[in-house]
Design a protein around this motif. Structure first.
Motif: not given
Length: 735
Positions: A167-169, A422-423, A432-437, A721-722
């Motif tokens: 992962m980059v982001h 930005k994510i 971005i198609k997949g996200l892990w929270v 970026s807050q």
């Protein structure tokens, strides 16, 4: 490989986690839970750091049959000195909620999830994310982490995601609370380095609180102020008449977001009257002449106009700073959560530098931290910086980290992650198609809530890893992984004053829930990158790596031997290098020698012209909405506090809005009447609380309620970026 060898899995999770051993045994139908053996159980009482806010109080956990049953505050710990707030007293009760996630869950329909075993869940996790990356590239999957996990788990997550899974982001919810303070410190001092210790609250003779309400948000810190023997002058800068403002010597009830011109004006007064420490400025700082020229544009007449304060009040403020021998400046979300939060934080740093109020007892520009482990996240989450406060863009740093962790250097990204917003924008743009929270709740806490919920539903695959199965974000998840909470795992937190403290496992997680550490270790095995983490066998193993990663950094704590030493010393503040004498003093400040972390050893005056409020009130939306903490019994998104019967009795269950009596009369609104508050983004229903605490044409709604962020506006500080949660234009409508 997508399906793990079951014998390897059995070996992997048959591991020691602190004082309690959790065996996850395979059965023909999937996973079953073995019993916790009676040996190796904790003593009758043990101690550890609280898992709510960044104050970092220590608690005595009293055990019966090896399980934590009740809590009392630790009297000798240098943070809380025998005190605890309501959340600390109730820290164990929230673990027993019927809403706990007790097995992995897979979505079968928009409102239905079915339990599955860990093998099925992690096979699905690996298969889905790998398929997305293969089709759309490595940067099509991202993660959002937290300031709530122990530091060792944050480091494991960041290393696993970026070094193992490609992962980059990845960013964390610390972006929502501390990013502006972090950036301010980095630009001004050369490193993210809060300089204070809590003893300073008792040693100042002038304390300035800006956008901070410690009476409610950090009550133990306020108790430390109340212990101050110097009869200190307390100055509060806040648009609301908060509980802290009610106790102040001087309350500057400014117009919202006029704090930056106020502090530039104060600096100008101090310079014009010669109330500055020229010797300190010359010896230890850069760019003061340019700063002097900048603040000349803020004569007192301009400050009066922009803040709404009287000239007498402004001059009194400047005189109190001048007359104080030990002046400290404290800020939190009212500064950070702003479209110009970095420069506002730096305007306070500038005041401390120009008056020499830094590096000495009772002084400092001091950011008050929100989450229990925001500082750990800032240093070791592997999101905004490389592990240990290093730089992804620095080849020397990448080589150092690769050497310490014995990983190929080309597996460390040579670029920075996208920041949180930005994510989110990347999801909206289809990149971005997949996200892990993990252990955070953006569907509640992220700004402009309606938009974020729509965006989460656009993902191909959303994984939520949390201790509760029904958070607002979990309602959007394709896969829910059940995680252990505070008190069910081992590790360390780092509090607001840089103190590293212990977290222990004193009770069993319910059902099949596992510590995040164990989940990450399993995912590494399923992903096929377990060899990279073969030495990461326990949280304390990771702590030893963290020590090495910190070495020669400003946050160096390589001199801490192990967990036992942290406990023996009552927590240990960084830095503590291997070469330093031990035991360390319990209260240590940064910059006592006047040396900062820029290459020339000097601090920098940072400043720029204030920007206009992005969404000022207008004819259609005539009110400014303020948000913030509600009561000492609520915390963030109430994910945990709403699961305590005691805490729920201590705060209003229904959302309310504070309104000035003048406005209530104008709109014919009676106390406790149900009204609607609307912005351009959404609408909510709340009960009117008519009070002088807010000024006319201002409203206040606590951040804890699910509906609040329907209204807030997605604008961000350009440096940090807050998100700017604290002001947007709204209107009221009667039912």
């Amino acid at each position: 490989m997508s399906i793990i060898d079951r014998s390897k899995l059995t070996s992997l999770i048959h591991q020691k986690e602190g004082h309690l051993t959790r065996e996850l045994l395979l059965s023909p139908g999937g996973f079953g839970l073995g019993k916790v053996p009676e040996k190796n159980l904790p003593d009758a009482t043990t101690q550890m750091v609280c898992g709510f806010c960044g104050t970092g109080c220590n608690l005595n956990v009293h055990l019966k049959d090896g399980e934590g049953v009740c809590i009392t505050p630790t009297t000798e710990y240098p943070v809380n000195l025998g005190m605890a707030c309501p959340k600390g007293w109730e820290a164990l009760s929230v673990l027993k909620s019927p809403d706990r996630a007790v097995s992995p869950l897979v979505k079968k329909s928009p409102s239905h999830w079915e339990p599955v075993d860990w093998d099925t869940a992690l096979s699905l996790f690996s298969r889905k994310f790998k398929a997305i990356q293969e089709q759309h590239g490595a940067d099509s999957v991202a993660f959002l982490s937290t300031g709530q996990m122990v530091t060792e788990e944050m480091a494991f997550l960041g290393a696993l995601a970026k070094f193992g899974m490609g992962m980059v982001h990845g960013d964390g919810n610390t972006r929502q609370c501390m990013a502006s303070a972090v950036t301010a410190y980095k630009q001004s001092f050369g490193f993210d380095s809060p300089p204070f210790t809590y003893q300073d609250l008792e040693e100042s003779d002038v304390l300035v609180f800006v956008g901070a309400n410690p009476c409610i948000a950090h009550p133990i810190m306020w108790e430390r102020v109340m212990r101050n023997p110097h009869s200190p002058k307390i100055i509060v800068v806040d648009p609301r008449r908060t509980e802290t403002a009610m106790q102040s010597t001087l309350h500057l009830q400014i117009a919202p977001k006029s704090d930056l011109p106020l502090f530039y004006g104060i600096a100008n007064i101090l310079i014009e009257r010669g109330w500055i420490n020229e010797e300190y400025i010359q010896a230890h700082t850069d760019d003061f002449e340019a700063f002097t020229a900048h603040v000349k544009a803020y004569p007192i007449e301009r400050v009066v106009t922009e803040t709404g304060l009287t000239q007498e009040t402004i001059e009194q403020f400047a005189e109190l700073i001048h007359s104080g021998k030990r002046v400290s400046f404290w800020w939190t979300m009212g500064v950070n959560q702003s479209y110009q939060g970095v420069r506002t934080a730096q305007s306070l740093i500038n005041l401390a530098l120009m008056t020499g109020n830094i590096g000495k007892p009772g002084t400092g520009p001091n950011s008050i931290t929100g989450q229990c482990n925001a500082m750990g996240s800032r240093l070791f989450s592997n999101t905004t910086n490389l592990l240990g406060g290093h730089d992804f863009l620095n080849e020397e740093h990448r080589n150092k980290v690769a050497d310490i962790l014995s990983i190929p250097v080309d597996q460390i990204p040579a670029e920075n992650s996208l920041p949180y917003h930005k994510i989110i924008e990347g999801i909206l743009a289809g990149k971005i198609k997949g996200l892990w929270v993990i252990c955070t709740n953006p569907a509640h806490s992220w700004i402009n809530q309606g938009q974020i919920r729509d965006i989460l539903d656009r993902l191909d695959f959303l994984v939520v890893q949390d201790m509760y199965h029904n958070t607002e974000t979990a309602r959007h998840a394709d896969l829910i992984l059940p995680a252990a909470g505070w008190g069910e795992k081992e590790g360390t937190f780092i509090n607001a004053e840089r103190r590293i403290g212990r977290v222990k496992r004193v009770t069993r997680a319910p059902g099949q829930a596992l510590s995040d550490f164990s989940i990450f270790k399993l995912i590494a095995q399923y992903w096929g990158c377990a060899d990279l983490f073969s030495e990461w066998k326990s949280p304390e193993d990771v702590f030893q790596f963290m020590k090495q990663l910190s070495a020669d950094q400003p946050c160096d704590f390589s001199g801490i031997e192990d967990y036992a030493e942290i406990e023996e010393q009552g927590g240990i503040q960084w830095p503590l290098a291997e070469t330093e004498a031990k035991p360390p003093e319990q209260q240590r400040r940064l910059f006592s020698d006047g040396q900062f972390f820029h290459s020339n050893g000097r601090a920098r005056f940072m400043f720029s012209e204030p920007t206009k409020m992005p969404e000022p009130p207008n004819e259609q939306y005539p009110f400014i909405l303020l948000t913030g903490r509600g009561t000492a019994s609520q915390w963030h998104t109430q994910t945990r506090t709403k699961n305590s019967d005691v805490l729920r009795k201590l705060y209003p269950n229904q959302i309310y809005v504070e309104m000035n009596p003048q406005d209530a009369t104008h709109y014919s609104i009676k106390p406790n009447e149900v009204i609607f508050v609307e912005s351009q983004r959404g609408r909510l229903k709340a009960r009117a609380f008519v009070t002088q605490s807010v000024q006319p044409k201002q409203l206040f709604i606590p951040m804890h309620y699910e509906e609040t962020n329907r209204l807030t506006d997605a604008v961000f500080d350009p440096y940090s970026s807050q998100p700017s949660y604290k002001c947007c234009a709204v209107r009221v409508v009667k039912n």
